[in-house]
Design a protein around this motif. Structure first.
Motif, PDB file in Angstrom:
ATOM      1  N   GLY A  37       4.865 -11.376   3.206  1.00  0.00           N
ATOM      2  CA  GLY A  37       5.960 -11.080   2.292  1.00  0.00           C
ATOM      3  C   GLY A  37       5.491 -10.931   0.863  1.00  0.00           C
ATOM      4  O   GLY A  37       5.922 -10.035   0.131  1.00  0.00           O
ATOM      5  N   THR A  38       4.600 -11.800   0.434  1.00  0.00           N
ATOM      6  CA  THR A  38       4.060 -11.719  -0.924  1.00  0.00           C
ATOM      7  C   THR A  38       3.358 -10.385  -1.135  1.00  0.00           C
ATOM      8  O   THR A  38       3.468  -9.763  -2.185  1.00  0.00           O
ATOM      9  N   VAL A  39       2.673  -9.935  -0.114  1.00  0.00           N
ATOM     10  CA  VAL A  39       1.900  -8.704  -0.232  1.00  0.00           C
ATOM     11  C   VAL A  39       2.754  -7.460  -0.007  1.00  0.00           C
ATOM     12  O   VAL A  39       2.694  -6.509  -0.777  1.00  0.00           O
ATOM     13  N   ALA A  40       3.567  -7.441   1.045  1.00  0.00           N
ATOM     14  CA  ALA A  40       4.154  -6.172   1.483  1.00  0.00           C
ATOM     15  C   ALA A  40       5.663  -6.186   1.688  1.00  0.00           C
ATOM     16  O   ALA A  40       6.177  -5.391   2.454  1.00  0.00           O
ATOM     17  N   GLN A  41       6.391  -7.056   0.993  1.00  0.00           N
ATOM     18  CA  GLN A  41       7.844  -7.015   1.119  1.00  0.00           C
ATOM     19  C   GLN A  41       8.364  -5.647   0.704  1.00  0.00           C
ATOM     20  O   GLN A  41       7.833  -5.018  -0.201  1.00  0.00           O
TER      21      GLN A  41
END
Length: 91
Positions: A37-41
């Protein structure tokens, strides 16, 4: 990785569960999902925030058990390198 609402639009590339020797690399404790989520939300979906690489593809690779223990040395790199992907996520 679990498919939470803010990752619904994120493209997943087929990964692997090295712990259970199967394709489905489900996330036992939520850490991999949090990192994904931090990377690719997704962005522009009126939900949460945008990831830092919101158009990235995620390849979930599970290398630790539910107890966060690896039973033997595992190297997911050869598997991942055989795939064409933008991001490798170890869960």
């Amino acid at each position: 990785m679990s498919r939470v609402p803010d990752l619904e639009q994120t493209e997943l590339v087929e990964g692997y569960d090295f712990v259970n020797d199967r394709i489905n690399a489900s996330d036992d404790n939520g850490h991999g999902t949090h990192v994904a989520g931090t990377v690719a939300q997704s962005t522009n979906n009126n939900y949460g925030v945008a990831g830092i690489a919101y158009e990235a593809k995620i390849m979930p690779l599970k290398v630790l058990s539910e107890a966060e223990v690896g039973q033997y040395p595992i190297s997911p790199k050869p598997f991942a390198l055989q795939q064409i992907t933008a991001l490798i996520l170890l869960i």
